[in-house]
Design a protein around this motif. Structure first.
Motif, mmCIF file in Angstrom:
data_model
loop_
_atom_site.group_PDB
_atom_site.id
_atom_site.type_symbol
_atom_site.label_atom_id
_atom_site.label_comp_id
_atom_site.label_asym_id
_atom_site.label_seq_id
_atom_site.Cartn_x
_atom_site.Cartn_y
_atom_site.Cartn_z
ATOM 1 N N GLU A 164 0.813 -1.216 0.000
ATOM 2 C CA GLU A 164 0.000 0.000 0.000
ATOM 3 C C GLU A 164 0.850 1.270 0.000
ATOM 4 N N ASP A 165 1.965 1.275 0.772
ATOM 5 C CA ASP A 165 2.779 2.498 0.794
ATOM 6 C C ASP A 165 4.252 2.248 0.456
ATOM 7 N N ALA A 166 4.592 1.023 0.031
ATOM 8 C CA ALA A 166 5.954 0.671 -0.427
ATOM 9 C C ALA A 166 7.003 0.701 0.687
ATOM 10 N N SER A 167 6.550 0.765 1.960
ATOM 11 C CA SER A 167 7.540 0.763 3.048
ATOM 12 C C SER A 167 8.036 -0.653 3.295
ATOM 13 N N CYS A 168 9.314 -0.772 3.682
ATOM 14 C CA CYS A 168 9.879 -2.075 4.058
ATOM 15 C C CYS A 168 9.651 -2.248 5.551
ATOM 16 N N VAL A 169 8.806 -3.221 5.926
ATOM 17 C CA VAL A 169 8.430 -3.365 7.333
ATOM 18 C C VAL A 169 9.407 -4.245 8.105
ATOM 19 N N VAL A 170 9.985 -5.233 7.427
ATOM 20 C CA VAL A 170 10.896 -6.164 8.107
ATOM 21 C C VAL A 170 12.052 -6.499 7.166
ATOM 22 N N THR A 171 13.267 -6.610 7.719
ATOM 23 C CA THR A 171 14.406 -7.156 6.968
ATOM 24 C C THR A 171 14.983 -8.310 7.775
ATOM 25 N N PHE A 172 15.109 -9.467 7.142
ATOM 26 C CA PHE A 172 15.722 -10.633 7.798
ATOM 27 C C PHE A 172 17.157 -10.766 7.316
ATOM 28 N N LYS A 173 18.086 -10.907 8.256
ATOM 29 C CA LYS A 173 19.478 -11.144 7.888
ATOM 30 C C LYS A 173 19.951 -12.427 8.557
ATOM 31 N N GLY A 174 20.818 -13.156 7.859
ATOM 32 C CA GLY A 174 21.317 -14.425 8.411
ATOM 33 C C GLY A 174 21.959 -15.277 7.342
ATOM 34 N N HIS A 175 21.409 -15.195 6.121
ATOM 35 C CA HIS A 175 22.019 -15.943 5.022
ATOM 36 C C HIS A 175 23.381 -15.353 4.658
ATOM 37 N N LYS A 176 24.269 -16.225 4.178
ATOM 38 C CA LYS A 176 25.616 -15.777 3.782
ATOM 39 C C LYS A 176 25.747 -15.651 2.256
ATOM 40 N N GLY A 177 24.666 -15.961 1.542
ATOM 41 C CA GLY A 177 24.697 -15.865 0.083
ATOM 42 C C GLY A 177 23.344 -15.388 -0.415
ATOM 43 N N GLY A 178 23.280 -15.061 -1.699
ATOM 44 C CA GLY A 178 22.040 -14.550 -2.287
ATOM 45 C C GLY A 178 20.861 -15.493 -2.056
ATOM 46 N N ILE A 179 19.685 -14.910 -1.833
ATOM 47 C CA ILE A 179 18.458 -15.705 -1.647
ATOM 48 C C ILE A 179 17.842 -15.939 -3.020
ATOM 49 N N LEU A 180 17.589 -17.211 -3.346
ATOM 50 C CA LEU A 180 17.143 -17.571 -4.694
ATOM 51 C C LEU A 180 15.650 -17.875 -4.769
ATOM 52 N N ASP A 181 15.047 -18.290 -3.651
ATOM 53 C CA ASP A 181 13.609 -18.572 -3.689
ATOM 54 C C ASP A 181 13.046 -18.520 -2.280
ATOM 55 N N THR A 182 11.725 -18.315 -2.201
ATOM 56 C CA THR A 182 11.033 -18.253 -0.912
ATOM 57 C C THR A 182 9.731 -19.042 -0.992
ATOM 58 N N ALA A 183 9.193 -19.361 0.171
ATOM 59 C CA ALA A 183 7.859 -19.972 0.244
ATOM 60 C C ALA A 183 7.182 -19.414 1.489
ATOM 61 N N ILE A 184 5.874 -19.295 1.419
ATOM 62 C CA ILE A 184 5.100 -18.762 2.543
ATOM 63 C C ILE A 184 4.321 -19.917 3.171
ATOM 64 N N VAL A 185 4.405 -20.023 4.491
ATOM 65 C CA VAL A 185 3.722 -21.103 5.215
ATOM 66 C C VAL A 185 2.331 -20.609 5.622
ATOM 67 N N ASP A 186 1.300 -21.360 5.196
ATOM 68 C CA ASP A 186 -0.084 -21.002 5.549
ATOM 69 C C ASP A 186 -0.402 -19.532 5.262
ATOM 70 N N ARG A 187 -0.877 -18.807 6.286
ATOM 71 C CA ARG A 187 -1.277 -17.412 6.074
ATOM 72 C C ARG A 187 -0.091 -16.458 6.105
ATOM 73 N N GLY A 188 1.093 -16.961 6.475
ATOM 74 C CA GLY A 188 2.271 -16.122 6.360
ATOM 75 C C GLY A 188 2.883 -15.639 7.662
ATOM 76 N N ARG A 189 2.558 -16.310 8.791
ATOM 77 C CA ARG A 189 3.265 -15.912 10.016
ATOM 78 C C ARG A 189 4.710 -16.413 9.978
ATOM 79 N N ASN A 190 4.930 -17.486 9.215
ATOM 80 C CA ASN A 190 6.287 -17.989 8.973
ATOM 81 C C ASN A 190 6.559 -18.014 7.477
ATOM 82 N N VAL A 191 7.830 -17.806 7.107
ATOM 83 C CA VAL A 191 8.245 -17.935 5.707
ATOM 84 C C VAL A 191 9.531 -18.748 5.648
ATOM 85 N N VAL A 192 9.788 -19.298 4.461
ATOM 86 C CA VAL A 192 10.974 -20.128 4.232
ATOM 87 C C VAL A 192 11.804 -19.465 3.135
#
Length: 392
Positions: A164-192
């Protein structure tokens, strides 16, 4: 699979004028290619061209945006569908990923021009630019709400954005290399997320924290998929009590398409192995078709359909060309796949022909997204194409 048929990418325009011609061909495996042509004999009162095929090919049916061709000698048949609309103003360069919101109103896409944008799905009109990743954005998708976007980039960061307003609400850091794909679990409280660093991580969106490394493969993870498992599948038990921040991970399978030619399936909550399958080449993409059926595509053009209950022998292996399979997507009672040679096709159980989405001229089609009867593709030529299945 029957021998693939190919057609001139702009056949719909070429056949709209008197005596206009378009080439076509049939590629039986291990045999010489059969070449032919289509010729427009005039345009009917309904605006539909009258088209004849050269020897060896038959025109079964034609509409403004689709044509159904057969090659009887090879018992092969395809319906070719031209784009309903093409959006050329969203990005300036190759479009690497796209998704359509659950309501069908918005699209999100990322490009080799370094941008990620939200646009109106009906007309391609730009709505928001999502700025914050340092390098290329590899993957972007909507959460089920359609109001929030998840993205992963070469900067090893995973970000959540407000559509709606293009703001970045959360940034996750931890990976040591580029992220190539994601998946959303159920309604999205968790992501992979799956990364070039060989790990797959589970994240808690509410607290923007990593809930754990689910797998460490020592090989780049090109694709991830989460699916609900059939009751007959043993997903194993977790070695320790899962965090109460894990929501909806029970009875879910996690599928990993790996660079080292392996397709790996795990219990998402248990982290226990379900199977490991070795393919012919690097796996680029994967998806679940049901609680026990899955699809995965390789760099050398194979699409494997496997049954999780007996994964050693594929249910079928589809090979239409040696071009890399770049995306696979469950669709109705079949699937859509796209490849590095510009081909994008739909296979459905109840149809004895393949539906080919045309328009790209040998440029890789990187990703496909659907909403009801509309299919969207993104391509190296910088275009988003929208197809209408009602045009069939």
């Amino acid at each position: 699979m029957a021998a693939p048929l190919r057609i001139q990418s702009d056949w719909a325009q070429a056949l709209r004028k008197d005596e206009g011609e378009a080439w076509l061909s049939c590629h039986p495996p291990g045999k010489p290619t059969l070449y032919g042509s289509l010729t427009c004999q005039g345009i009917g009162l309904d605006g539909i061209p009258e088209v004849t095929a050269s020897e060896g090919f038959i025109v079964n049916e034609i509409n403004k945006k689709s044509i159904h061709i057969s090659c009887p000698k090879e018992n092969s048949s395809s319906k070719f569908l031209a784009p309903y609309t093409t959006f050329s103003r969203i990005h300036a360069k190759s479009i690497t990923c796209l998704d359509i919101s659950s309501g069908g109103g918005l699209g999100v896409s990322s490009s080799a021009d370094g941008t990620m944008k939200i646009w109106q799905a009906s007309n391609g009109e730009l709505r928001r630019v999502l700025e914050g990743h340092v390098f290329d954005v590899n993957c972007c998708r909507f959460f089920p709400s359609g109001l929030v976007v998840l993205s992963g980039g070469m900067d090893a960061q995973l970000k959540i954005w407000s559509a709606e307003d293009a703001s970045c609400v959360v940034t996750f850091k931890g990976h040591k290399g580029g992220i190539l794909d994601t998946a959303i679990v159920d309604r999205g409280r968790n992501v992979v997320s799956g990364s070039r660093d060989g790990t797959v991580r589970l994240w808690d969106c509410g607290r923007s924290a990593c809930l754990g490394v689910i797998a460490d493969c020592g090989s780049s993870i090109n694709g991830v998929a989460v699916g609900a498992a059939d009751n007959s599948i043993n997903l194993g038990s977790p070695e320790q009590m899962p965090s109460e921040r894990e929501v909806g991970t029970e009875s879910k399978m996690l599928l990993l398409a790996r660079e080292d030619k392996k397709l790996q399936c795990l219990g998402l909550q248990s982290r226990q192995p379900v199977f490991l399958f070795i393919g012919s080449d690097a796996f680029n993409c994967c998806t679940f078709l049901s609680g026990f059926l899955l699809l995965a595509g390789t760099q050398d053009g194979n699409i494997y359909q496997l049954d999780v209950r007996s994964p050693r022998t594929p249910v079928q292996v589809i090979h239409r060309s040696g071009a890399p399979v770049l995306s696979v997507l469950s669709f109705r009672d079949g699937f859509i796949a796209s490849q590095g040679d510009g081909s994008c096709f739909i296979v459905q159980q109840d149809l004895d022909y393949v539906i080919e989405l045309t328009g790209t001229d040998c440029d890789p089609v990187y990703k496909v997204a659907t909403w009801e009867k509309q299919i969207y593709t993104c391509c190296r030529d910088g275009l988003v194409r929208r197809y209408q299945l009602s045009d069939l």
